[in-house]
Design an enzyme around this catalytic site. Structure first.
Site: not given
Ligand SMILES: Cc1cc2nc3c(=O)[nH]c(=O)nc-3n(C[C@H](O)[C@H](O)[C@H](O)COP(=O)(O)OP(=O)(O)OC[C@H]3O[C@@H](n4cnc5c(N)ncnc54)[C@H](O)[C@@H]3O)c2cc1C
Length: 569
Positions: A124, A163, A237, A239, A249, A252, A283, A348-349, A372, A383, A385, A387
């Site tokens: 990765f 909610f 992040q 991706h 997605l 990776e 990334r 992505h993150y 997250e 980060r 990938g 992890n």
């Protein structure tokens, strides 16, 4: 459906010891770590298996082999973070990784295997050793299935389609949460001694994202509004490989298995950006390389490059990358066995989140966060990938254990004060009874476009300042906006209105941090400050809520064994 303009009476439900918000991997792992003698409930705004964790594809990192060591994993993580990770936290996570993965295996996760029966591991990005354990390209689903079954076996109560609107704070500690039961519109106050937030990401701030519609930063905004600082928010992040259009997605893991990136001139361009690691560089580096190829005219017309898997062969693609094989066919009509797949970077993150310590503890007594939505910080400025799944399991467990200790030591929590829920009850009733105001949807669209255009892979002062002004204008417009659905039953219009407010708050911290950080580090790249500046910026920013916008403080980065060095791959 009747509209009385009034919110039904607020119910106070049973008092719980630990209340977990979020039924993704972090939330379920936290709930499973709560002392069984204590009462525990999990709340989720969607049916649990719709949590984003289930969509995770490529793998979960752990140094399992004798030739690999957790210290190498820690070094890769810290270097990958561009030295912004707190090194004690990264070391803790990497040392605990082996236990976490074998625990999942013993609990029943069906990992892919090597011929000798050991758990299979693949390369990765940014890793010096192939240490991403995987279950084909459906790793999240395999892990989730295991935790979900265990949660059912432990009879952990999950309130699904509830909610959470706000965190109740009284006597300087957590008192519980206020939530809407989505099916009825009923507002309920749930008292708890400790609350764990595991609410996931905030990708919906961006127009192009791999995240689902539910990733609206709720936990971050709710904690922030309750006075809890957010940390490292400027680090978002992108991706490198998502399918243009819906930005689904492409893991990776595909590059980890050996796929190439090619520009429109058929050049395997990563050689010019990361000569050693090529496509499996981290990334941030691969995304910038792709964007640069596109911006300099070497991409394809609709802003993409090619991911070429053909040389991997039919068998590997169909078996080890079966989900992305299906995705490419379903969403683009392209068979990756025969043709290269178009890819472009997408959000992505979020590396930032609710500031926590290694036990998931926040500044507010009784509030914990994991996954997250939390920034421990193990990912720093970028980060690696595979992890994040690890982070959810390791720190989810930590938060569950720490919340249990807190319950044993801190005694009964304060009751929920009436004025807390009255404010929300009035606001929701007002929104329902004034259906027909300007709808919030254009505000949300403009927010997402602004973030993608001006706060993306490449940033500079001019665009960031303009984004800040746009966000302020959107905030003002939001204060007068409304919904069209005046009902109470499954009123998703109302929920999306509330989520838009959360996104606006979270986005403001991203822009503020990006403006203040006049350097380039990890995923935060300033065209006007293209170098990393450790002297001025080897530090975390902390964002505290105020009516005028985020107030920014600072915290030092914990350095244990790894002095910051130039980051080349
Ligand atoms: C497509 C994709 C693939 C990925 N692949 C990998 C991978 O291979 N390896 C890796 O390490 N990482 C991967 N990641 C990242 C990783 O999957 C996520 O970061 C991680 O799963 C997040 O888990 P979580 O438990 O923190 O949150 P989530 O799984 O996102 O769960 C959030 C939960 O919070 C609940 N919630 C949110 N707001 C509220 C509210 N207001 N009220 C009540 N409930 C609420 C939701 O209902 C949900 O249950 C991937 C991410 C994506 C998007």
């Amino acid at each position: 459906m009747t509209n009385t303009g009034k919110i039904p009476k607020v119910d106070q439900t049973t008092r719980y010891d630990v209340l977990v918000v979020g039924a993704g991997l972090a939330g379920l792992r936290a709930a499973l770590a709560v002392d069984p003698q204590l009462s525990c409930v999990v709340l989720s705004k969607v049916y649990p298996v719709r949590s984003h964790s289930v969509a995770a594809q490529g793998g979960i990192n752990a140094a399992l082999d004798a030739e690999d060591q957790w210290q190498h994993h820690a070094f890769d993580t810290i270097k990958g973070s561009d030295y912004l990770a707190d090194q004690d936290a990264a070391e803790f996570m990497c040392e605990d990784a082996q236990r976490a993965v074998y625990e999942m295996e013993h609990w029943g996760t069906l990992f892919s295997r090597r011929p000798d029966g050991r758990i299979a591991q693949r390369s990765f990005g940014g890793q010096g050793y192939p240490r991403a354990c995987y279950a084909a390209d459906k790793t999240g689903r395999a892990l989730y299935q295991t935790l979900f079954e265990r949660a059912v076996a432990r009879r952990i109560a999950v309130f699904e389609e509830f909610f959470v609107l706000s965190l109740v704070v009284a006597e300087r500690r957590v008192a519980g949460v206020l939530a809407i039961e989505i099916a009825s519109g009923r507002l309920i106050a749930i008292p708890a001694r400790a609350v764990i937030f595991a609410t996931g990401g905030a990708g919906m701030m961006y127009a192009r994202t791999t995240n689902p519609y539910i990733a609206t930063g709720d936990g971050l905004a709710i904690a922030y509004r309750a006075g809890v600082p957010l940390k490292d928010m400027e680090f978002v992040q992108f991706h490198p490989t998502t399918l243009p259009g819906m930005n689904v997605l492409i893991t990776e893991g595909a590059r980890g298995e050996g796929a190439y990136l090619l520009n429109a001139e058929h050049d395997r361009f990563m050689g010019r950006y990361a000569p050693k690691l090529m496509e499996v560089a981290p990334r941030d580096i691969v995304s910038r390389a792709i964007e640069t190829e596109i911006l300099e005219g070497r991409g394809f017309a609709d802003a993409y490059v090619h991911l070429d898997l053909r040389h991997l062969g039919d068998d590997l693609i169909r078996h080890r990358l079966s989900e992305i094989y299906d995705f490419a066919i379903t969403y683009r009509g392209i068979n990756p066995v025969r043709d290269p797949v178009p890819v472009q970077p997408g959000q992505h993150y979020i590396m930032g989140g609710i500031a926590t310590g290694i036990e998931g503890q926040t500044e507010l007594a009784g509030l914990y966060a994991a996954g997250e939505c939390a920034a421990v910080s193990v990912h720093g400025a970028n980060r690696l990938g595979a992890n994040s799944l690890l982070d959810t399991l390791v720190f989810g467990r930590q938060a569950g254990l720490a919340a249990s200790r807190f319950c044993r030591e801190a005694g009964q929590g304060p009751p929920i004060p009436e004025q807390h829920w009255q404010g929300w009850a009035d606001r929701l009733a007002d929104l329902r009874s004034h259906a027909g105001r300007d709808h919030y949807a254009p505000i949300r669209r403009q927010l997402r476009a602004t973030m993608t255009d001006s706060v993306g892979t490449f940033r500079d002062a001019k665009h960031l300042a303009a984004a800040r002004a746009t966000l302020r204008a959107l905030r003002d417009a939001y204060a007068h906006a409304g919904v069209t659905d005046s009902g109470t039953v499954f009123n998703y219009d109302l929920l999306a209105f509330v989520e838009t407010g959360f996104l606006l708050d979270v986005a403001a911290t991203v822009v503020e941090g990006a403006l203040l950080r006049e350097e380039s580090r990890g995923a935060h790249w300033r065209r006007d400050y293209p170098a990393r500046d450790d002297e001025k910026f080897l530090k975390h920013f902390l964002f505290t809520w105020s009516a005028e916008g985020p107030v920014v403080g600072e915290a030092p980065v914990v350095v244990t064994h790894y002095q910051p060095k130039p980051r080349t791959y």
